[in-house]
Design an enzyme around this catalytic site. Structure first.
Site, PDB file in Angstrom:
ATOM      1  N   LYS A   1       0.815  -1.221   0.000  1.00 51.50           N
ATOM      2  CA  LYS A   1       0.000   0.000   0.000  1.00 51.50           C
ATOM      3  C   LYS A   1       0.854   1.279   0.000  1.00 51.50           C
ATOM      4  O   LYS A   1       2.063   1.228   0.281  1.00 51.50           O
ATOM      5  CB  LYS A   1      -0.943  -0.039   1.213  1.00 51.50           C
ATOM      6  CG  LYS A   1      -1.928  -1.211   1.170  1.00 51.50           C
ATOM      7  CD  LYS A   1      -2.936  -1.130   2.307  1.00 51.50           C
ATOM      8  CE  LYS A   1      -3.930  -2.284   2.234  1.00 51.50           C
ATOM      9  NZ  LYS A   1      -4.963  -2.194   3.298  1.00 51.50           N
TER      10      LYS A   1
ATOM     11  N   TYR B   1     -12.320  -2.217  -3.915  1.00 54.57           N
ATOM     12  CA  TYR B   1     -12.829  -2.379  -2.554  1.00 54.57           C
ATOM     13  C   TYR B   1     -14.361  -2.315  -2.486  1.00 54.57           C
ATOM     14  O   TYR B   1     -14.920  -1.990  -1.429  1.00 54.57           O
ATOM     15  CB  TYR B   1     -12.208  -1.322  -1.635  1.00 54.57           C
ATOM     16  CG  TYR B   1     -10.812  -1.676  -1.147  1.00 54.57           C
ATOM     17  CD1 TYR B   1     -10.608  -2.757  -0.276  1.00 54.57           C
ATOM     18  CD2 TYR B   1      -9.705  -0.935  -1.520  1.00 54.57           C
ATOM     19  CE1 TYR B   1      -9.343  -3.082   0.197  1.00 54.57           C
ATOM     20  CE2 TYR B   1      -8.427  -1.253  -1.052  1.00 54.57           C
ATOM     21  CZ  TYR B   1      -8.256  -2.329  -0.195  1.00 54.57           C
ATOM     22  OH  TYR B   1      -7.012  -2.650   0.281  1.00 54.57           O
TER      23      TYR B   1
ATOM     24  N   ARG C   1      -1.971 -14.293   4.521  1.00 57.26           N
ATOM     25  CA  ARG C   1      -2.711 -13.626   5.604  1.00 57.26           C
ATOM     26  C   ARG C   1      -1.944 -13.756   6.928  1.00 57.26           C
ATOM     27  O   ARG C   1      -1.925 -12.844   7.744  1.00 57.26           O
ATOM     28  CB  ARG C   1      -4.110 -14.234   5.757  1.00 57.26           C
ATOM     29  CG  ARG C   1      -5.051 -14.051   4.569  1.00 57.26           C
ATOM     30  CD  ARG C   1      -5.529 -12.643   4.361  1.00 57.26           C
ATOM     31  NE  ARG C   1      -6.109 -12.030   5.522  1.00 57.26           N
ATOM     32  CZ  ARG C   1      -6.797 -10.886   5.499  1.00 57.26           C
ATOM     33  NH1 ARG C   1      -7.012 -10.256   4.337  1.00 57.26           N
ATOM     34  NH2 ARG C   1      -7.266 -10.349   6.590  1.00 57.26           N
TER      35      ARG C   1
ATOM     36  N   THR D   1      -5.501  -6.987  10.762  1.00 53.54           N
ATOM     37  CA  THR D   1      -5.801  -5.702  10.102  1.00 53.54           C
ATOM     38  C   THR D   1      -5.286  -4.515  10.922  1.00 53.54           C
ATOM     39  O   THR D   1      -4.649  -3.607  10.389  1.00 53.54           O
ATOM     40  CB  THR D   1      -7.333  -5.566   9.913  1.00 53.54           C
ATOM     41  OG1 THR D   1      -7.813  -6.735   9.256  1.00 53.54           O
ATOM     42  CG2 THR D   1      -7.683  -4.330   9.098  1.00 53.54           C
TER      43      THR D   1
ATOM     44  N   ARG E   1       2.497  -6.413   9.329  1.00 52.39           N
ATOM     45  CA  ARG E   1       1.759  -5.285   9.896  1.00 52.39           C
ATOM     46  C   ARG E   1       2.281  -4.908  11.291  1.00 52.39           C
ATOM     47  O   ARG E   1       2.323  -3.731  11.638  1.00 52.39           O
ATOM     48  CB  ARG E   1       0.262  -5.591   9.904  1.00 52.39           C
ATOM     49  CG  ARG E   1      -0.355  -5.403   8.499  1.00 52.39           C
ATOM     50  CD  ARG E   1      -1.719  -6.014   8.398  1.00 52.39           C
ATOM     51  NE  ARG E   1      -2.459  -5.560   7.223  1.00 52.39           N
ATOM     52  CZ  ARG E   1      -3.629  -6.075   6.849  1.00 52.39           C
ATOM     53  NH1 ARG E   1      -4.187  -7.051   7.550  1.00 52.39           N
ATOM     54  NH2 ARG E   1      -4.248  -5.620   5.769  1.00 52.39           N
TER      55      ARG E   1
ATOM     56  N   ASN F   1      -2.096   0.278   6.692  1.00 52.67           N
ATOM     57  CA  ASN F   1      -1.564  -0.970   7.236  1.00 52.67           C
ATOM     58  C   ASN F   1      -0.704  -1.765   6.254  1.00 52.67           C
ATOM     59  O   ASN F   1      -0.582  -2.981   6.366  1.00 52.67           O
ATOM     60  CB  ASN F   1      -2.687  -1.804   7.858  1.00 52.67           C
ATOM     61  CG  ASN F   1      -3.747  -2.209   6.846  1.00 52.67           C
ATOM     62  OD1 ASN F   1      -3.611  -1.919   5.657  1.00 52.67           O
ATOM     63  ND2 ASN F   1      -4.772  -2.886   7.304  1.00 52.67           N
TER      64      ASN F   1
ATOM     65  N   HIS G   1      -2.154  -5.599   1.565  1.00 52.04           N
ATOM     66  CA  HIS G   1      -3.457  -6.232   1.351  1.00 52.04           C
ATOM     67  C   HIS G   1      -3.199  -7.679   0.951  1.00 52.04           C
ATOM     68  O   HIS G   1      -2.202  -7.971   0.285  1.00 52.04           O
ATOM     69  CB  HIS G   1      -4.214  -5.534   0.207  1.00 52.04           C
ATOM     70  CG  HIS G   1      -5.396  -6.322  -0.278  1.00 52.04           C
ATOM     71  ND1 HIS G   1      -6.634  -6.193   0.300  1.00 52.04           N
ATOM     72  CD2 HIS G   1      -5.512  -7.286  -1.232  1.00 52.04           C
ATOM     73  CE1 HIS G   1      -7.468  -7.055  -0.289  1.00 52.04           C
ATOM     74  NE2 HIS G   1      -6.811  -7.714  -1.223  1.00 52.04           N
TER      75      HIS G   1
ATOM     76  N   GLU H   1      -9.598 -10.798  -7.557  1.00 56.96           N
ATOM     77  CA  GLU H   1      -8.632  -9.710  -7.341  1.00 56.96           C
ATOM     78  C   GLU H   1      -7.439  -9.830  -8.294  1.00 56.96           C
ATOM     79  O   GLU H   1      -6.947  -8.817  -8.799  1.00 56.96           O
ATOM     80  CB  GLU H   1      -8.167  -9.703  -5.877  1.00 56.96           C
ATOM     81  CG  GLU H   1      -9.290  -9.267  -4.939  1.00 56.96           C
ATOM     82  CD  GLU H   1      -8.929  -9.306  -3.456  1.00 56.96           C
ATOM     83  OE1 GLU H   1      -9.776  -8.874  -2.653  1.00 56.96           O
ATOM     84  OE2 GLU H   1      -7.816  -9.754  -3.097  1.00 56.96           O
TER      85      GLU H   1
END
Ligand code: DAT
Ligand code: MG
Length: 140
Positions: free
Chosen positions: A11, A51, A87, A93, A104, A114, A117, A128
């Site tokens: 990000k 999103y 993940r 998150t 993170r 954060n 993604h 995606e």
């Protein structure tokens, strides 16, 4: 468990701090292989589309604003159990809840900014990946 593909994004808070390499290193060390990657400065419209599942959430506008505020790195990761593994290495998150050693925990600035993604399921991974890449751009 079969080899899977998942969608990953670095990000704007992370590209701004020039830590994309540090993040990719953590993904690679977790056993994930980058099989497609490009730098994208997405438009508001692209961020809204990507999103769309969150469009009724109170943070949607903030999210779209942030995601279109600077460059991102969009990528496809491949590996054993890649969706769950990504993940796991990303962490929760909210960085306050993220486990030690996760991306993170180490790098995220806030629940919004954060750093990464990652797709949350096989079906979203497929959608995606297709949102950002054509098949010929993915080289395993
Ligand atoms: P994740 O990115 O861990 O899958 P999510 O799908 O629930 O989390 O939310 C998507 C993104 O939206 C998240 O990475 C950051 C932002 N976000 C989520 N909850 C938020 C909140 N309470 N305030 C601000 N931004 C939030
Ligand atoms: Mg999500």
């Amino acid at each position: 468990m079969a080899i899977e593909r998942t969608f990953s994004m670095i990000k704007p808070d992370a590209t701004r701090r020039n830590i994309t390499g540090a993040i990719v290193k953590m993904l690679e060390e977790a056993g994930l292989k980058v099989v497609a990657s490009k730098r994208v400065w997405m438009s508001r419209r692209e961020a809204e589309g990507f999103y769309a599942v969150h469009k009724e959430r109170p943070f949607f506008n903030e999210l779209v604003e942030f995601m279109s505020s600077g460059p991102t790195v969009v990528q496809v990761l491949e590996g054993e159990n890649a969706i769950a593994k990504n993940r796991e290495v990303m962490g929760a998150t909210n960085p306050k809840d993220a486990a030690e050693g996760t991306i993170r925990k180490l790098h995220a600035l806030s629940i919004g900014e954060n750093s990464v993604h990652g797709s949350d399921a096989a079906e979203t991974a497929k959608v995606e990946i297709a949102y950002w890449f054509s098949e010929t751009e993915i080289v395993g």
